[in-house]
Scaffold this motif. Structure first.
Motif, PDB file in Angstrom:
ATOM      1  N   SER A 136       0.820  -1.205   0.070  1.00  9.25           N
ATOM      2  CA  SER A 136       0.052  -0.174  -0.023  1.00  9.25           C
ATOM      3  C   SER A 136       0.720   1.186   0.096  1.00  9.25           C
ATOM      4  O   SER A 136       1.886   1.239   0.444  1.00  9.25           O
ATOM      5  CB  SER A 136      -0.982  -0.003   1.073  1.00  9.25           C
ATOM      6  OG  SER A 136      -0.127   0.004   2.566  1.00  9.25           O
ATOM      7  N   GLN A 137       0.276   2.250  -0.350  1.00 15.35           N
ATOM      8  CA  GLN A 137       0.953   3.695  -0.400  1.00 15.35           C
ATOM      9  C   GLN A 137       1.214   3.987   1.105  1.00 15.35           C
ATOM     10  O   GLN A 137       2.495   4.543   1.576  1.00 15.35           O
ATOM     11  CB  GLN A 137       0.244   4.770  -1.162  1.00 15.35           C
ATOM     12  CG  GLN A 137       0.231   4.537  -2.620  1.00 15.35           C
ATOM     13  CD  GLN A 137      -0.685   5.653  -3.293  1.00 15.35           C
ATOM     14  OE1 GLN A 137      -1.478   6.587  -2.581  1.00 15.35           O
ATOM     15  NE2 GLN A 137      -0.738   5.921  -4.826  1.00 15.35           N
ATOM     16  N   GLU A 138       0.475   3.576   1.862  1.00 21.47           N
ATOM     17  CA  GLU A 138       0.457   3.878   3.467  1.00 21.47           C
ATOM     18  C   GLU A 138       1.786   3.273   3.779  1.00 21.47           C
ATOM     19  O   GLU A 138       2.761   3.776   4.541  1.00 21.47           O
ATOM     20  CB  GLU A 138      -0.757   3.606   4.119  1.00 21.47           C
ATOM     21  CG  GLU A 138      -0.390   4.151   5.956  1.00 21.47           C
ATOM     22  CD  GLU A 138      -1.519   3.419   6.372  1.00 21.47           C
ATOM     23  OE1 GLU A 138      -2.127   4.290   7.152  1.00 21.47           O
ATOM     24  OE2 GLU A 138      -2.152   2.339   6.006  1.00 21.47           O
ATOM     25  N   ARG A 188       5.164   4.908   2.102  1.00 19.81           N
ATOM     26  CA  ARG A 188       5.583   6.061   3.081  1.00 19.81           C
ATOM     27  C   ARG A 188       6.327   5.749   4.379  1.00 19.81           C
ATOM     28  O   ARG A 188       7.010   6.612   4.542  1.00 19.81           O
ATOM     29  CB  ARG A 188       4.294   6.764   3.144  1.00 19.81           C
ATOM     30  CG  ARG A 188       4.645   8.205   3.687  1.00 19.81           C
ATOM     31  CD  ARG A 188       3.349   9.159   3.582  1.00 19.81           C
ATOM     32  NE  ARG A 188       2.570   8.940   4.822  1.00 19.81           N
ATOM     33  CZ  ARG A 188       1.909  10.089   5.292  1.00 19.81           C
ATOM     34  NH1 ARG A 188       1.563  11.237   4.966  1.00 19.81           N
ATOM     35  NH2 ARG A 188       1.385   9.667   6.454  1.00 19.81           N
ATOM     36  N   TYR A 217       3.502  10.023  12.992  1.00 21.02           N
ATOM     37  CA  TYR A 217       3.907   8.685  13.256  1.00 21.02           C
ATOM     38  C   TYR A 217       4.217   8.630  14.680  1.00 21.02           C
ATOM     39  O   TYR A 217       4.649   9.662  15.315  1.00 21.02           O
ATOM     40  CB  TYR A 217       5.135   8.170  12.418  1.00 21.02           C
ATOM     41  CG  TYR A 217       4.927   7.806  11.167  1.00 21.02           C
ATOM     42  CD1 TYR A 217       3.420   7.641  10.567  1.00 21.02           C
ATOM     43  CD2 TYR A 217       5.661   8.086   9.947  1.00 21.02           C
ATOM     44  CE1 TYR A 217       3.207   7.460   9.101  1.00 21.02           C
ATOM     45  CE2 TYR A 217       5.522   7.765   8.613  1.00 21.02           C
ATOM     46  CZ  TYR A 217       4.124   7.679   8.351  1.00 21.02           C
ATOM     47  OH  TYR A 217       3.679   7.110   6.975  1.00 21.02           O
ATOM     48  N   ILE A 271       3.271   3.504  12.391  1.00 19.87           N
ATOM     49  CA  ILE A 271       2.246   4.132  11.822  1.00 19.87           C
ATOM     50  C   ILE A 271       1.417   4.782  12.886  1.00 19.87           C
ATOM     51  O   ILE A 271       0.655   5.955  12.798  1.00 19.87           O
ATOM     52  CB  ILE A 271       1.481   3.385  10.716  1.00 19.87           C
ATOM     53  CG1 ILE A 271       2.098   3.379   9.313  1.00 19.87           C
ATOM     54  CG2 ILE A 271       0.117   4.015  10.340  1.00 19.87           C
ATOM     55  CD1 ILE A 271       1.274   2.576   8.312  1.00 19.87           C
ATOM     56  N   SER A 279      -0.370  -1.618  14.575  1.00 21.97           N
ATOM     57  CA  SER A 279      -0.182  -0.931  13.318  1.00 21.97           C
ATOM     58  C   SER A 279       1.221  -1.467  12.789  1.00 21.97           C
ATOM     59  O   SER A 279       2.165  -2.024  13.475  1.00 21.97           O
ATOM     60  CB  SER A 279      -0.193   0.602  13.710  1.00 21.97           C
ATOM     61  OG  SER A 279       1.027   0.800  14.579  1.00 21.97           O
TER      62      SER A 279
END
Length: 251
Positions: A118-120, A123, A161, A208, A228
């Motif tokens: 995922s983009q999350e 990142r 974060y 995250i 997370s």
């Protein structure tokens, strides 16, 4: 606190140890794919280390049972590889490895995406890596240790974060973990003065979600309290009067 200043000869040995560990990480990176077991990653990593004429730093260290820490998704660090644990498409996995060469250790960690992520998640991996580089802007003689820590923490917090506080970086040399401890979060004190010849393992561990972590029943695996994702990035560096030397990263 007793922080060792390495001689030119010691730094040269550690420099070679770092280059060898970089080779190991390069090899490990090529193994990451859906379907591979975490045990196979460990097995291949230990084989690489021994074929280079080195000793795995982590194997049996304080009772740790394997050579490569393989931590998946919510596992922050110290994940124990298992024969029945397989990486899946979309996972992220942190590989922490160390080796000893001629009595001196090098230590480094990388986090990878497994297949398409995922983009999350991407990142998080990118920000964690950049946290390291934000920190080492202050890793030079005449600066103070906690300037590194605060730079790491401030950068991570800009993205909302969590910065793990229960685990920190460390000095390194003839012992895998030496003084000083190196937090990854904003500190009130300046910390010790940095001197040329200090050798440090700087390792942001970024979540995250919450910064809170807990230990699993195996006594080693650290996971995020809220489940997370977590990422980890580490290099061994040498402090000098100018820019620090990254002995586990040449490219």
């Amino acid at each position: 606190m007793s922080v060792t200043i390495k001689t030119a000869r010691e730094i040269e040995i550690m420099r070679h140890a770092g280059k060898l560990l970089e080779q190991v990480h390069d090899g490990l990176s090529k193994l990451i794919r859906p379907g591979i077991s975490t045990w196979e990653i460990n097995h291949e990593g230990e084989k690489m280390i021994r074929e280079l004429g080195c000793v795995p730093s982590f194997l049996h260290y304080n009772g740790y049972p394997v050579s490569i820490c393989v931590s998946v998704n919510e596992e922050v660090v110290h994940g124990i590889p298992k024969q029945d644990r397989f990486l899946k498409e979309g996972d992220i996995v942190s590989l922490d490895a160390g080796l000893m060469y001629k009595g001196y250790h090098s230590d480094a960690a990388r986090t990878y995406g497994v297949g398409t992520i995922s983009q999350e998640a991407q990142r998080l991996i990118d920000v964690t890596q950049q946290c390291f580089f934000e920190g080492i802007k202050y890793a030079k003689a005449g600066m103070h240790l906690h300037e590194i820590s605060s730079a790491i923490g401030r950068y991570a917090e800009k993205f909302g974060y969590g910065v793990v506080r229960d685990l920190v970086g460390h000095g390194i040399g003839t012992c895998l973990h030496e003084d000083p401890q190196i937090p990854n979060f904003v500190c009130k004190s300046r910390g010790i003065l940095l001197h040329s010849g200090m050798t440090l393992a700087i390792e942001p561990m970024i979540d995250i979600g919450t910064s809170d972590v807990r230990w699993l029943d195996d006594g080693w695996t650290v996971v995020t309290e809220d489940g997370s994702l977590s990422a980890h990035y580490e290099n061994t560096i040498v402090i000098s009067d100018g820019e620090p030397e990254l002995i586990t990263l040449s490219k």
